[in-house]
Design a protein around this motif. Structure first.
Motif, PDB file in Angstrom:
ATOM      1  N   LYS A  20     -30.711  11.631 -28.883  1.00  0.00           N
ATOM      2  CA  LYS A  20     -30.598  11.198 -27.485  1.00  0.00           C
ATOM      3  C   LYS A  20     -31.892  11.362 -26.706  1.00  0.00           C
ATOM      4  N   SER A  36     -31.161   6.499 -24.244  1.00  0.00           N
ATOM      5  CA  SER A  36     -30.130   5.621 -23.693  1.00  0.00           C
ATOM      6  C   SER A  36     -30.621   4.842 -22.484  1.00  0.00           C
ATOM      7  N   GLU A 737     -24.834  11.282 -23.931  1.00  0.00           N
ATOM      8  CA  GLU A 737     -25.761  12.404 -23.861  1.00  0.00           C
ATOM      9  C   GLU A 737     -25.045  13.722 -23.603  1.00  0.00           C
TER      10      GLU A 737
END
Length: 809
Positions: A20, A36, A737
Motif C-alpha cells: 500500500k 492507491s 489501506e
C-alpha cells in the motif's frame, strides 16, 4: 523555503510489505507514496547527501506488526534504520565512506525459531572512497565491502575492487549477490552462517559485450544479464562447481565429457542461451515472483514479458520514455516501472494496465541553442503556483510548485514519440495567461532537405476546476515563414501578442471572452492587428499592468503601442545588442529589458521620462516581475573565471532590485543557473502557513527553477529566509489501506468488484455510472495467466452474496 523538483528515479524504489506504500529515493530524503492515490504521505529526512538505496524489512509474521521498517544508505556515508509509519529514525551507522549501493541478503530469509540467539545482520556495500583517490592518484577507490549492521561497524574484509561505480543485485533466495563489471558478471555466494570472517566465494561469467543489468531467478540457480546491444543472456546452473562443494548437493549430475553450450571459456555454468528483441541497451531485467517470466525493458520504452521456458513474449508498448527499473510488489496484483522522464507507473498485474502514475518534474528538453529563448521553455501560473515545462515527447507538463507533483500534461504535437529518434518537431515557446486559464504554444516542424518546414501557433484553454487544457485555435505560418520570437498575454487573458524575427508582430483576440465559466469550446483566436517598425526583427514583447500599453522590442530599440488601436506611441532606446526580453515593473512605472550578445546588458527604463534609468553589463538568463511590487529579480550568469575562486561551483546570481535604485536589495548565489527561470508566485493561506515577521504570509514568493528543473520558493524580503511549511490537502486512507495487510483470491488478482449503492445521495463534480454489464471483462487476459476455476469459484460466488452479521442469543 520550499524545495522540490528532485528526481524520483535515481535509485530503485521499494514497496511496503502490504503493497500500500511505495518508498522512493528523492535526493537526500525518502518519499513515501500511497499506491492507491499516488500522493505523498510522508518522508524520511535525516541524510545529508543523495540516498542511494532503500530496503524494506520483510514481515514474516503479520501478527507481529513489523510491517513498516526499512534500511537506507546514502552518499553521506551512513546507513539508517527507520520506522517509516511514524516516521522515526531508529538507528544510524556511520561507515564514513560514500555508499553507492547496498544489499542485505539475510533479511530476505525467514529467521529460524529454533535458535535462541539471533545472528548478526550483515550488509554488503558498493563504496567509493573519495579521499583515497585524491591521495593515491590512480589507485582503485571503489570497493565491495561488508558491514556488520548489528555491531555498527565495517568488516575489514574487502570482497573486490572495481574501476567504475557499480550497483549490487541480490537474489530473492538470499544465497547470492552480484554486479556487472564491463563485459563480465561477478557473483558472490552468501555464507550459510555469515560472520565477520566467513569466506565469501566468487565466480565470474564472461560476455563479449558490455553488460548493463543483471537479475537472479527467485528459486533456481539462473542469472540473466542484458547488454548494450539489446541482447539478453541467461546462464543456467551457474557456480555448480564452485558453490556446490563442502557437501552441498548438485542440482545436476556432473558430466565432464559434455560441452557447455553458449558458455565462454572455463566459466562455471551449465549453459548460456541468448534472446534478442531490444534494438538498444537493456536497462531493466527482473524475474516474476514465481520465476516463470522475465521482464525486460530499455531505451525504446516497451516492457517485454518473456516466458522463461518457451521464450514467447508479450508487450506493454508506447510507455513514451526509456525504462530504468521494474519492481515487484508483495501484492501479486501490483508492480511498478520507473522511467527516465521521472515518472513511476503503478501496474495492475498480470494485465499490465497502468493504474496511476507518480509524476515528478520532467527533465529539460535537449533542444539546440537556436530554439531556446530567454524563458527556456518555462512559463508560470502566478496565481495557482504552477509551472509549465517543455518535455521531450512534444508535451507541456503542468507541475505544482507547492505540492511538488505533476498536475497534467498537454500533448502539443500529435506525434508518436520514440526515444532516440531524430527530433523533427520542436516546441519552441510556451506562455500562460496571468490566471493560468489560457495557454499558447509555438512549434516548428523542421524541414527535411529543405522541404516541409512548418511553424504553428496554438491557443489552449482549461477549466477552472482542473488544468486539463483543450485546443482552441491553430494558426499555421502566423508570420509567414519567420520563426516566433515571443508570446505575451494581456492581463485580462483575452488578448495576446506574438512577435517574429520576420519583422512584424500580431495582436490576437479571443472572440468569445464572455463565457468565462465555461469550457470555451466554440471560441477561437483571430488576428486583431499587425504592426512593424522599419522592418526590424521583433524580438520581445510585453503588456503593461493595466493592458493599455504594448511594448515590442524591434531588435535594439523598444517601441510602445496602443494594442486596441494599433497606434505607435513612442520609441525608446537604443541598446548595444538585440533585446530578448521585456517586462513591466509594478504599476508599469518602469520597464526592464535584457540583451544578449557579445555585449550583454540589463537596463531599466523610466516610462514617465521615456529614458534609461540605469543599466548593468550582465549576461541575464531570466527576469521576474510582480504586478503589485515595485521591484524585480534577475538571474545573472557568472563569468567562468569567478566561478573557480569565489562561488565554488555556483554559476549564477539571483539579484533583487528596486526599480529606482541600481544597487541590489539582496543577492543569492545559485547552482545550475544556465537554463534557469524566475517568477514571483502569489501566496495565500491555503498554500503556506504564517511565516512572515508580522505573522502573515508574504505577498509573493520568488520561484527559482534551475537548469535541471529543480526549484526553490522563498520570501525574497525575509533576510532570515525561514522555512516555509506546506499545507497539504488532507489525504484520506482508503479501505484497503486500513484493512487487511494482504488480499487473496479474486480481489488480489482482478481488484475489487464495482459497488452498487442504491441509497447513495452524495454528488461529485465528475459523475460516474456503473457499467450495465460488469462481468464481461472479468476473465479477460492470456489463458496461462488465469488461475484455475477451482480457485476462482468460491471467491467469485462470495462476491455476489451480501454478508450479514447475526447476533447469537
Amino acid at each position: 523555503m520550499i524545495r522540490g523538483g528532485k528526481s524520483y528515479v535515481t535509485s530503485p524504489p521499494a514497496f511496503s510489505n502490504d503493497g500500500k506504500k511505495l518508498l522512493v529515493c528523492t535526493a537526500e530524503t525518502v518519499s513515501v507514496f500511497s499506491t492507491s492515490t499516488g500522493l505523498q504521505i510522508t518522508s524520511l529526512e535525516g541524510h545529508t547527501a543523495l540516498v542511494t538505496t532503500v530496503i524494506v524489512v520483510p514481515a514474516w509474521n503479520p501478527a507481529s506488526k513489523i510491517l513498516c521498517f526499512c534500511w537506507t544508505a546514502s552518499l553521506d556515508g551512513t546507513i539508517r534504520y527507520w520506522d517509516f509509519a511514524a516516521p522515526e529514525l531508529m538507528k544510524t551507522i556511520d561507515v564514513k565512506i560514500p555508499i553507492i549501493s547496498m544489499v542485505i541478503p539475510s533479511i530476505l530469509v525467514q529467521p529460524s525459531m529454533e535458535s535462541e540467539k539471533r545472528p548478526d545482520l550483515f550488509a554488503y556495500l558498493s563504496t567509493e572512497d573519495v579521499k583515497e583517490s585524491k591521495e593515491e592518484g590512480n589507485a582503485l577507490r571503489r570497493q565491495i565491502r561488508k558491514c556488520n549492521l548489528s555491531k555498527s561497524r565495517l568488516v575489514g574484509l574487502i570482497l573486490g575492487e572495481v574501476k567504475q561505480q557499480v550497483v549490487l543485485t541480490v537474489s530473492p533466495s538470499a544465497k547470492y549477490f552480484g554486479l556487472k563489471n564491463k563485459c563480465k558478471l561477478q557473483i558472490w555466494k552468501v555464507p550459510a552462517k555469515d560472520s565477520d570472517n566467513a569466506i565469501v566465494k566468487k565466480i565470474s561469467l564472461h560476455h563479449t559485450k558490455k553488460i548493463s543489468v543483471l537479475a537472479f531467478h527467485p528459486n533456481q540457480r539462473i542469472v540473466a544479464a542484458g547488454d548494450v546491444t539489446g541482447r539478453i543472456l541467461i546462464w543456467r546452473l551457474f557456480g555448480d562447481k564452485t558453490f556446490s562443494k563442502n557437501g552441498e548437493k548438485n542440482e545436476r549430475p556432473m558430466d565432464t565429457g559434455e560441452e557447455k553450450p553458449g558458455v565462454r571459456g572455463d566459466d562455471d555454468a551449465d549453459s548460456c542461451s541468448t534472446w534478442h528483441w531490444h534494438p538498444a541497451e537493456v536497462n531493466v531485467l527482473s524475474f516474476s515472483s514465481d520465476g516463470a517470466y522475465l521482464y525486460s525493458g530499455g531505451k525504446e520504452g516497451v516492457l517485454v514479458v518473456w516466458q522463461l521456458d518457451t521464450g514467447k513474449k508479450k508487450f506493454l508498448p508506447r510507455i513514451g520514455s526509456p525504462l530504468l527499473y521494474f519492481i515487484d510488489s508483495p501484492d501479486p496484483s501490483l508492480s511498478s516501472i520507473c522511467c527516465a522522464d521521472n515518472q513511476i507507473h503503478l501496474l495492475k498485474m498480470p494485465s499490465m494496465e497502468i493504474l496511476r502514475t507518480i509524476s515528478g518534474i520532467k527533465a529539460p528538453s535537449s533542444y539546440h541553442e537556436m530554439y531556446k529563448g530567454l524563458n527556456n521553455g518555462v512559463a508560470f501560473d502566478h496565481t495557482a503556483g504552477l509551472v509549465a515545462l517543455r518535455t521531450e515527447n512534444y508535451c507541456i507538463q503542468l507541475y505544482s510548485l507547492f505540492d511538488d507533483r505533476g498536475v497534467s500534461e498537454v500533448q502539443v504535437c500529435e506525434r508518436n514519440h520514440q526515444p532516440g529518434d531524430d527530433v523533427m518537431v520542436v516546441v519552441t515557446l510556451v506562455a500562460l495567461s496571468f490566471d493560468g486559464s489560457v495557454m499558447s504554444t509555438a512549434e516548428i516542424k523542421l524541414a527535411e532537405e529543405g522541404i516541409g518546414g512548418l511553424i504553428c501557433l496554438k491557443f489552449w484553454t482549461s477549466g477552472f476546476q482542473n488544468k486539463e487544457f483543450s485546443l482552441l485555435t491553430i494558426v499555421y505560418e502566423p508570420h509567414r515563414d519567420a520563426a516566433i520570437s515571443a508570446i505575451a498575454f494581456h492581463p485580462s487573458g483575452h488578448m495576446a501578442v506574438s512577435s517574429s524575427y520576420g519583422g512584424d508582430f500580431k495582436v490576437w483576440v479571443c472572440n468569445n471572452d464572455n463565457q468565462k465559466d465555461q469550457m470555451l469550446q466554440n471560441s477561437s483566436w483571430t488576428c486583431h492587428s499587425v504592426g512593424s517598425y522599419k522592418k526590424k526583427p521583433m524580438t520581445a514583447a510585453a503588456f503593461s499592468a493595466d493592458g493599455s500599453v504594448l511594448a515590442v522590442a524591434a531588435e535594439t530599440v523598444i517601441t510602445l503601442w496602443n494594442p486596441d488601436k494599433n497606434v505607435l506611441l513612442a520609441v525608446i532606446g537604443e541598446t548595444l545588442m538585440p533585446i530578448v526580453t521585456l517586462s513591466f515593473i509594478g504599476k508599469s512605472e518602469y520597464l526592464v529589458a535584457a540583451s544578449w550578445g557579445s555585449k550583454p546588458q540589463l537596463s531599466v527604463w523610466s516610462m514617465s521620462k521615456l529614458s534609461a534609468a540605469w543599466s548593468y553589463r550582465l549576461q541575464i538568463e531570466a527576469v521576474a516581475t510582480a504586478v503589485d511590487l515595485s521591484s524585480f529579480a534577475a538571474l545573472a550568469l557568472l563569468p567562468e573565471s569567478s566561478n573557480e575562486t569565489t562561488f565554488q561551483e555556483r554559476d549564477g546570481l539571483i539579484l533583487l532590485f528596486n526599480a529606482k535604485d541600481a544597487v541590489p536589495v539582496a543577492t543569492w548565489s545559485a547552482k545550475k543557473a544556465k537554463g534557469g527561470a524566475l517568477a514571483f508566485i502569489q501566496t495565500n493561506q491555503s498554500s503556506t502557513e504564517e511565516i512572515g515577521r508580522d505573522g502573515t504570509p508574504p505577498r509573493a514568493l520568488l520561484a527559482y527553477v534551475n537548469g535541471d528543473h529543480e526549484y526553490v520558493l522563498f520570501d525574497p524580503y525575509n533576510k532570515d529566509v525561514q522555512e516555509l511549511s506546506i499545507s497539504h490537502k488532507e489525504i484520506h486512507a482508503t479501505p484497503e489501506e486500513t484493512g487487511r495487510a494482504r488480499q487473496f483470491g479474486y480481489a488480489s488478482i482482478y481488484g475489487e468488484l464495482p459497488q452498487f449503492d442504491l441509497k447513495r445521495t452524495d454528488t461529485s463534480w465528475t459523475p460516474s455510472f456503473p457499467s450495465e454489464r460488469p462481468w464481461e471483462t472479468i476473465f479477460s487476459g492470456s489463458s496461462h495467466n488465469l488461475p484455475p476455476l477451482t480457485k476462482l469459484c468460491l471467491p467469485f460466488l462470495e462476491s455476489l452474496l451480501e454478508k450479514r452479521t447475526a447476533a447469537v442469543e
